[in-house]
Design an enzyme around this catalytic site. Structure first.
Site, PDB file in Angstrom:
ATOM      1  N   ASP A  41       0.836  -1.188   0.000  1.00  0.00           N
ATOM      2  CA  ASP A  41       0.000   0.000   0.000  1.00  0.00           C
ATOM      3  C   ASP A  41       0.878   1.249   0.000  1.00  0.00           C
ATOM      4  O   ASP A  41       2.113   1.163  -0.028  1.00  0.00           O
ATOM      5  CB  ASP A  41      -1.033  -0.022   1.130  1.00  0.00           C
ATOM      6  CG  ASP A  41      -0.436  -0.010   2.515  1.00  0.00           C
ATOM      7  OD1 ASP A  41      -1.083  -0.549   3.415  1.00  0.00           O
ATOM      8  OD2 ASP A  41       0.675   0.547   2.703  1.00  0.00           O
ATOM      9  N   LYS A  63      -3.674   3.075  -1.043  1.00  0.00           N
ATOM     10  CA  LYS A  63      -4.943   3.562  -0.521  1.00  0.00           C
ATOM     11  C   LYS A  63      -4.700   4.921   0.096  1.00  0.00           C
ATOM     12  O   LYS A  63      -4.150   5.022   1.170  1.00  0.00           O
ATOM     13  CB  LYS A  63      -5.485   2.604   0.542  1.00  0.00           C
ATOM     14  CG  LYS A  63      -6.382   1.547  -0.024  1.00  0.00           C
ATOM     15  CD  LYS A  63      -6.882   0.628   1.065  1.00  0.00           C
ATOM     16  CE  LYS A  63      -5.814  -0.318   1.493  1.00  0.00           C
ATOM     17  NZ  LYS A  63      -6.197  -1.283   2.500  1.00  0.00           N
ATOM     18  N   ASP A  96       1.639  -2.060  11.506  1.00  0.00           N
ATOM     19  CA  ASP A  96       1.269  -3.446  11.809  1.00  0.00           C
ATOM     20  C   ASP A  96       0.030  -3.811  10.973  1.00  0.00           C
ATOM     21  O   ASP A  96      -0.882  -2.990  10.843  1.00  0.00           O
ATOM     22  CB  ASP A  96       0.932  -3.572  13.307  1.00  0.00           C
ATOM     23  CG  ASP A  96       0.596  -5.003  13.668  1.00  0.00           C
ATOM     24  OD1 ASP A  96       1.527  -5.780  13.929  1.00  0.00           O
ATOM     25  OD2 ASP A  96      -0.600  -5.365  13.642  1.00  0.00           O
ATOM     26  N   MET A 175      -5.222   8.475  11.576  1.00  0.00           N
ATOM     27  CA  MET A 175      -6.068   9.017  10.501  1.00  0.00           C
ATOM     28  C   MET A 175      -6.951  10.168  10.993  1.00  0.00           C
ATOM     29  O   MET A 175      -8.116  10.263  10.625  1.00  0.00           O
ATOM     30  CB  MET A 175      -6.962   7.901   9.913  1.00  0.00           C
ATOM     31  CG  MET A 175      -6.177   6.785   9.269  1.00  0.00           C
ATOM     32  SD  MET A 175      -7.218   5.371   8.819  1.00  0.00           S
ATOM     33  CE  MET A 175      -7.337   4.518  10.391  1.00  0.00           C
TER      34      MET A 175
END
Ligand code: SAH
Length: 256
Positions: A41, A63, A96, A175
């Protein structure tokens, strides 16, 4: 006529840590160096991808919040397809795989398809950031609870965060850059003191790391004024007001 039997490959869900290749586990490094196919990613550092064999197939399923390049079902289908074709697949994720990494969904898809899975843990952003900024997530004098929450998730406003932050507790928000104003409001509505210390750690454990400190009421302002970019973590709690200023300076800290 004898039928050709294709062995099913294994899907390795591998944590790549917060960025610095030095923070990979030995097992992750070995798998990355051996892999013929790596599905990764956007958070995986180019220095880590550079460890792959020159003939490895690197497939990016980046992403990013604004533009999802590949839906999760398609990523799961890709992993299963490659394994069924007999390839061992390294699915490389930032931090992780099982902390906000959708590793659970990919493992479930593999199990449902009868494909073997191995999971290799990585240093999650919270641990990488805490070490790099020298902020203790727990401290006998300041915090005995630490919680990890996603600041960007379905139904944020309906969630009950009471009890996650406050005296004696550390809250780490992944996030949360875009939703920092809603997060600060929500926590203060839930009774958190506006002068609770906070830290924002951008690009933790990478050369361009920034550690910004402030107070909860000023968090939205801090994020805007300093133009904080993803990836960044928000840490809320008294532990963020401790630590060694000397270390912080070398880490390009801005004290606000
Ligand atoms: N599985 C990852 C988390 C993926 S969610 C892990 O365990 O770390 C993506 C979020 O992780 C980002 O929005 C950011 O909040 C955080 N993050 C990942 N890498 C980071 C880094 N180097 N510095 C600060 N935050 C990071």
């Amino acid at each position: 006529m004898a039928q050709e039997i294709t062995r099913t490959g294994t899907i390795h869900l591998v944590g790549a840590g917060p960025g610095d290749p030095d923070l990979l586990t030995l097992r992750a490094a070995r798998l990355i160096k051996m892999a013929r196919i790596i599905v990764h990613d956007g958070l995986v550092d180019p220095a880590i991808l550079a460890m792959a064999r020159p003939d490895a197939r690197l497939v990016s399923v980046a992403k990013k919040r604004a533009h999802h390049t590949l839906p999760q079902e398609d990523i799961c289908a890709l992993l299963v397809r490659e394994a069924r074709a007999g390839h061992d697949v390294v699915r490389l994720k930032g931090g992780d795989p099982l902390v906000f990494g959708r590793g659970g969904e990919e493992a479930e898809a593999a199990h449902a398809a009868g494909v073997p899975v191995q999971i290799v843990p990585g240093i999650s952003a919270a641990n990488g950031a805490a070490a790099a900024a020298q902020i203790a997530l727990t401290h006998r004098d300041a915090s005995s609870i630490v919680s990890f929450v996603a600041g960007q998730c379905k139904g944020l406003s309906d969630q009950d965060w009471a009890g996650l932050a406050g005296k004696g507790r550390t809250l780490v928000i992944y996030m949360g850059v875009k939703t920092a104003p809603q997060i600060a409001d929500k926590l203060m509505e839930d009774g958190l003191a506006p002068d609770m210390p906070v830290a924002v750690i951008e690009n933790a454990a990478r050369p361009q790391m920034r550690v910004l400190r402030g107070l909860l009421a000023g968090l939205p302002d801090l994020v805007t004024r300093e133009d904080v970019q993803s990836p960044a973590l928000i840490v809320i709690g008294e532990v963020t007001a401790r630590g060694d200023v000397q270390v912080a300076r070398t880490a390009h800290e801005a004290v606000t």
